[in-house]
Design an enzyme around this catalytic site. Structure first.
Site, PDB file in Angstrom:
ATOM      1  N   LYS A   5       0.658  -0.948  -0.025  1.00 44.31           N
ATOM      2  CA  LYS A   5       0.178  -0.130  -0.096  1.00 44.31           C
ATOM      3  C   LYS A   5       1.005   1.114  -0.066  1.00 44.31           C
ATOM      4  CE  LYS A   5      -3.329   3.278   0.873  1.00 44.31           C
ATOM      5  NZ  LYS A   5      -2.669   4.074   0.236  1.00 44.31           N
TER       6      LYS A   5
ATOM      7  N   ASP B  28     -17.938  -6.501  26.590  1.00 37.89           N
ATOM      8  CA  ASP B  28     -17.079  -7.507  26.409  1.00 37.89           C
ATOM      9  C   ASP B  28     -15.736  -7.071  26.819  1.00 37.89           C
ATOM     10  OD1 ASP B  28     -19.066 -10.478  25.214  1.00 37.89           O
ATOM     11  OD2 ASP B  28     -16.236 -10.165  25.788  1.00 37.89           O
TER      12      ASP B  28
ATOM     13  N   LEU C 124     -26.181 -16.603  27.858  1.00 35.01           N
ATOM     14  CA  LEU C 124     -24.992 -17.652  28.348  1.00 35.01           C
ATOM     15  C   LEU C 124     -24.301 -17.352  27.861  1.00 35.01           C
ATOM     16  CD1 LEU C 124     -26.635 -19.417  24.156  1.00 35.01           C
ATOM     17  CD2 LEU C 124     -27.432 -19.786  27.150  1.00 35.01           C
TER      18      LEU C 124
END
Length: 868
Positions: A282, A646, A710
């Site tokens: 790049k 999380d 869960l």
């Protein structure tokens, strides 16, 4: 629509038409895409030229009578005039750089006095007329429109604002006397006042370009630029609808070309190892298309760059895609659209690349500095071989340009459908912002001043549709920075507010910075440091090449989606080594197989039913949200604000991707504002609670609900973790708020292991067609369910045959702890109780639900608790 020559001829004939002898014949050039910034630019440019001018005030009342506009106009302080206006012909310039320029031929005919009613449209006009020549006058008008009840309620106030300003109006002070926030319209018109027989189409084009050049000195170059984009588009697009977007200027070069996607770990995991892909470097340049068209050679990038000619003999077109270095006029090709008249867009990249080298040689034959990017075809999945391949591209020191990343190109697809990914080191990821100095005296706690710094706000562009779907709001001070006319457009500026850092748009600019005046400019910036509710930004450079784009009113730095997806590279860094070894930390990376279809649908149905119980709640927190598997359910439920927590950064990055996917591909009745917090939920509740309460806008009293699907088995290692979870929920919830847990029921798992006489390190299995579908490995020796700390290994539908360890959830103990911390049990229920409802929901899926599916589902349950 007439041609311009036909319109001029009709205009000239009107003066010989005896039926029009009592009519006023007008030929006007109007610009239909004018905002305050463009209006101000033209106004101040004309004032600077000291062109003779007059200021007039008028009130026009327009009433529809049999599809005709009947007008009463009072040019203050004269008497009322009554007339009807009838359009005869018009011609519209198609090039986007003309700002919707339209030539209109119309007549005004006197009519009798008529009575106004409630249907009338009132237009208050503050007009400055610049007499640029004997042939033309340019009229710049600030208009306020009122209808219905607005007329009686606001007419007097706006007459004062527009006409009776405290200071006498002159052309030199007009722009300072008018407040652009007062919802005005801005009109620029050019009227012909010369002899009819002398007018030509060329005269119209010349005066039109004169005004456009005041807005952009490079107007003629912009016109050629858009024509070049149209030429490229004609060889890429087959859809007339899409081509029309190019011609109208709604799409530019960036929208036309397939875009390189900033690659996340989740993206890479989907095709790792990248065997068959091509890789190249790049370059630190700009995207450009090199074109040989007839005898001209040019590059279309951020502007049009002429590279020379082929001579007298025209050549068949060649169109190459690549990166361009404007300073050195060097082109580095990485793809090809057409070679010597042969269209290649439907071929795969592995075929196109053969013609790319030929196209480069054609450019070189005319002494153009052009080179083909170095490509390596990846043929081995061995991490060591991959590492050598990536190093040979990224760490090569002999390239004539600086390398700031790696490009991966997927083979086998057409030009427009080729997936191209970009990897960059975190340091080289930058964003472009429109920077505005924060207005004073806002009294916003988050805008607290810092000695030695001036607070600026960072903005990007967003469509009105995405703004609504993401449930965004304008930041404090927004209305002082941007006029209402700009806010009402389909694309407008919005503060940079990513889901994990809602206050990332705050930038404290050092007084000692070498970049002195940055207000109103586009800056390329990088993130130096991320702290709670604060980002340290560094200016890389001022994007001087973007200042003209700002004047169009359609560019404000990066697009919001592009900016946040680029920002993910700061949130979840992707190391160079992971290109070879594969992304680390990819929990549950595997895909589910077809045998889980019915069981997965049942679990999804149950979670949907539970989340619907919190529909339309204001603030909801999801503990262990993962990569947002339940995001669509929250959106369907109309949750207004969702906080996902999380410790997996990669999962949270995927959640942000899903946020945009839902916004662009799915229809939801309600919009949800999504926040994410990277946080280990095993850490002290007090620290976590403080971070959540610092989220911009989070209510002091707490959230309405907490959901955890869960996940809580991770927090059953010991009593301290369970206590911490209960304390956290209590701190985050408002009184009466609810906790909703879904989990594997420890007592039911132990019962299953006892029934099947599974001992320590043995495995219970449920098979289907001799394939192990579900399995639990016993990792504890106790015969009774302990409060915490008992581990099992679980074979999951997406774990690629690997067991994942988790703790049994003793639901009785969990409920006991929560009751001790101020909660009451509302409901506890097994998932098996939902099976009859699932049968009613989908008989076809229920029919393929196996006994193994039902047994596995019966191991799970749902617990609801209320904060007292």
């Amino acid at each position: 629509m007439a041609s311009l020559d036909n319109l001029v001829a009709r205009y000239q004939r009107c003066f010989n038409d005896q039926s029009l002898k009592n009519s006023t014949i007008e030929l006007e050039i109007r610009f239909q895409q004018i905002n305050f910034l463009l209006f101000k630019t033209v106004y101040e440019a004309l004032v600077a030229q000291e062109i003779p001018s007059t200021i007039s005030h008028s009130i026009r009342c327009i009433k529809k009578v049999h599809h005709e506009n009947h007008c009463r106009e009072k040019i203050l302080p004269s008497e009322n005039l009554y007339f009807k206006k009838q359009p005869l012909m018009f011609f519209k310039f198609s090039e986007p750089a003309s700002l919707g320029c339209k030539v209109s031929l119309a007549i005004e005919q006197p009519i009798r006095k008529f009575i106004l009613d409630s249907s009338v449209l009132v237009r208050l006009k503050n007009r400055t007329t610049f007499r640029v020549s004997e042939l033309w006058k340019i009229e710049l008008t600030i208009v306020k429109q009122l209808m219905g009840s607005e007329v009686s309620a606001k007419l007097t106030a706006f007459k004062t604002l527009l006409f009776d300003t405290p200071e006498q109006q002159t052309t030199k002070n007009m722009m300072s006397l008018i407040n652009p926030d007062d919802e005005y319209l801005y009109e620029i018109e050019i009227e012909y006042t010369g002899k009819p027989e002398s007018l030509t189409a060329a005269d119209i084009i010349k005066i039109k370009n004169t005004v456009l050049t005041l807005i952009s000195p490079n107007h003629l170059m912009l016109t050629a630029y858009h024509q070049a984009i149209e030429f490229i588009a004609s060889h890429i697009l087959s859809s007339e609808i899409l081509l029309a977007r190019i011609k109208s200027g709604k799409w530019g070069l960036k929208r036309l070309l397939p875009q390189v996607k900033s690659m996340t770990k989740a993206d890479y995991m989907k095709f790792y190892p990248p065997v068959g892909y091509y890789i190249t470097d790049k370059a630190d340049g700009i995207r450009g298309i090199a074109v040989i068209q007839d005898t001209q050679i040019y590059v279309v990038a951020d502007q049009l760059y002429s590279l020379g000619t082929t001579g007298i003999e025209p050549l068949k077109p060649t169109i190459l895609d690549g990166e361009f270095m404007p300073e050195k006029k060097e082109f580095y090709g990485f793809d090809v659209i057409m070679y010597e008249g042969n269209l290649l867009t439907q071929q795969g990249f592995e075929t196109r690349i053969e013609s790319l080298s030929k196209g480069i040689k054609v450019l070189q034959a005319f002494n153009i500095k052009a080179e083909m990017k170095p490509f390596i075809s990846l043929t081995s999945a061995d991490p060591n071989v991959l590492l050598k391949n990536f190093e040979s591209i990224f760490k090569k020191k002999t390239r004539p340009y600086s390398i700031d990343g790696i490009i991966l190109v997927e083979p086998g697809n057409s030009y427009l459908n080729t997936n191209t990914f970009k990897w960059k080191p975190t340091w080289d990821n930058t964003l472009d912002f429109l920077v505005r100095k924060c207005p004073e005296s806002l009294n916003v706690p988050e805008y607290a001043p810092k000695k030695g710094f001036s607070l600026h706000l960072l903005f990007v562009g967003i469509s009105g549709e995405l703004f609504k779907k993401l449930a965004l709001n304008w930041c404090p001070g927004y209305t002082k920075l941007f006029p209402v006319t700009q806010r009402n457009q389909n694309y407008f500026p919005v503060q940079f507010q990513p889901s994990d850092f809602p206050l990332a748009f705050l930038y404290y600019h050092p007084d000692t910075s070498s970049f002195s005046d940055i207000d109103g400019k586009v800056l390329e910036m990088r993130c130096l440091k991320r702290e709670i509710n604060h980002v340290s930004w560094e200016i890389v450079k001022i994007r001087e090449d973007r200042q003209q784009d700002l004047k169009t009113g359609g560019y404000f730095g990066n697009d919001f989606k592009t900016a946040e997806l680029t920002w993910l590279n700061y949130m979840d860094p992707f190391s160079f080594e992971e290109l070879a070894k594969g992304p680390s930390g990819m929990y549950f990376a595997g895909a589910k197989t077809g045998i889980y279809r019915a069981q997965t649908a049942l679990i999804s149905f149950i979670k949907q039913e539970i989340i619907q119980k919190i529909s339309h709640q204001s603030w909801v927190i999801d503990l262990g949200i993962g990569k947002g598997q339940d995001l669509g359910r929250y959106l369907d439920a109309g949750v207004r604000h969702l906080v996902g927590i999380d410790k997996d950064q990669t999962a949270l990055a995927e959640l942000v991707y899903r946020k945009f996917s839902h916004a662009t591909t799915r229809q939801h009745k309600h919009a949800t504002n999504i926040y994410v917090l990277h946080q280990d939920l095993a850490e002290p509740a007090k620290e976590i609670s403080e971070k959540v309460h610092q989220i911009y806008g989070f209510p002091k009293e707490g959230a309405s609900s907490i959901v955890s699907n869960l996940f809580i088995h991770y927090l059953m290692k010991n009593t301290q973790q369970v206590e911490n979870l209960a304390v956290l929920c209590h701190k985050l919830l408002q009184p009466g708020g609810m906790v909703w847990f879904t989990t594997m029921l420890g007592e039911r798992v132990l019962e299953l292991l006892h029934e099947n006489r599974i001992e320590l390190n043995e495995v219970w299995e449920a098979r289907e067609n001799e394939v192990v579908k579900f399995a639990i490995k016993r990792l504890f020796k106790e015969d009774i369910l302990q409060e915490t700390g008992q581990e099992i290994g679980v074979l999951l539908p997406f774990s690629n045959g690997d067991f994942y360890n988790e703790y049994l959830v003793n639901t009785a103990f969990l409920i006991k702890i929560f009751k001790h911390h101020g909660f009451s049990l509302v409901q506890k229920q097994s998932f098996k109780d939902w099976i009859p409802e699932f049968q009613n929901f989908s008989k076809s899926l229920y029919k393929i639900l196996t006994e193994a599916d039902k047994t596995w589902t019966s191991l799970f349950g749902f617990i609801c608790l209320r904060k007292n």
